[in-house]
Enzyme design. Structure first.
Site, PDB file in Angstrom:
ATOM      1  CD  GLU A 117      -3.273  -0.781   1.835  1.00 24.89           C
ATOM      2  OE1 GLU A 117      -3.321   0.226   2.545  1.00 24.89           O
ATOM      3  OE2 GLU A 117      -4.194  -1.597   1.746  1.00 24.89           O
ATOM      4  CB  THR A 119       7.517   1.487   0.987  1.00 24.01           C
ATOM      5  OG1 THR A 119       7.954   2.696   0.357  1.00 24.01           O
ATOM      6  CG2 THR A 119       7.556   0.344   0.006  1.00 24.01           C
ATOM      7  CG  PHE A 137       8.648  11.645  -4.224  1.00 22.65           C
ATOM      8  CD1 PHE A 137       7.792  11.548  -5.301  1.00 22.65           C
ATOM      9  CD2 PHE A 137       8.202  12.235  -3.068  1.00 22.65           C
ATOM     10  CE1 PHE A 137       6.511  12.044  -5.218  1.00 22.65           C
ATOM     11  CE2 PHE A 137       6.909  12.732  -2.976  1.00 22.65           C
ATOM     12  CZ  PHE A 137       6.068  12.645  -4.065  1.00 22.65           C
TER      13      PHE A 137
END
Length: 138
Positions: A117, A119, A137
């Site tokens: 779902e 990390t 990210f």
């Protein structure tokens, strides 16, 4: 968010019942201070997680749920559910890893939920971006 709390509740309830029925040194282990402290901490985290899931559900129903709030709920509730399972396992002792009780099954399922779902790290990055406005990210 809700499913993890269901697993936590099942493990918590198994630990409470076991603590009330398992005798050691002539009395139920639920009568010992350390066991009661563990149960109290488990109950607090379980109910906080349920309230969080309920709050997020209300936001969703109102059309005001944001992605970072979903990450917040998943990150918190899966972490706490795993910890509740681990604590329940300690109360059940060696029985905590047997298939006679649901605790270990829930713990292993929750470990997979933590991965599939999103990390922990992805939820942390989503929350970090929401807090700072900076995308770490990409």
């Amino acid at each position: 968010v809700w499913g993890s709390m269901g697993a936590a509740r099942s493990s918590f309830e198994a630990a409470v019942e076991y603590a009330k029925s398992r005798e050691q040194f002539g009395r139920p282990i639920g009568g010992f201070q350390l066991t009661q402290a563990k149960l109290a901490d488990m109950a607090v985290e379980l109910h906080k997680g349920i309230l969080l899931a309920h709050h997020l559900g209300r936001r969703m129903d109102a059309g005001r749920l944001r992605p970072e709030q979903v990450s917040f709920g998943k990150l918190n509730n899966v972490r706490e559910a795993i910890e509740i399972c681990r604590t329940a396992r300690t109360i059940l002792g060696a029985n905590g890893i047997s298939l006679e009780y649901p605790v270990m099954r829930h713990a292993t399922n929750l470990e997979s939920v933590l991965t599939y779902e999103g990390t922990v790290e992805m939820h942390q990055l989503v929350l970090g971006k929401a807090l700072t406005g900076l995308d770490a990210f990409r």
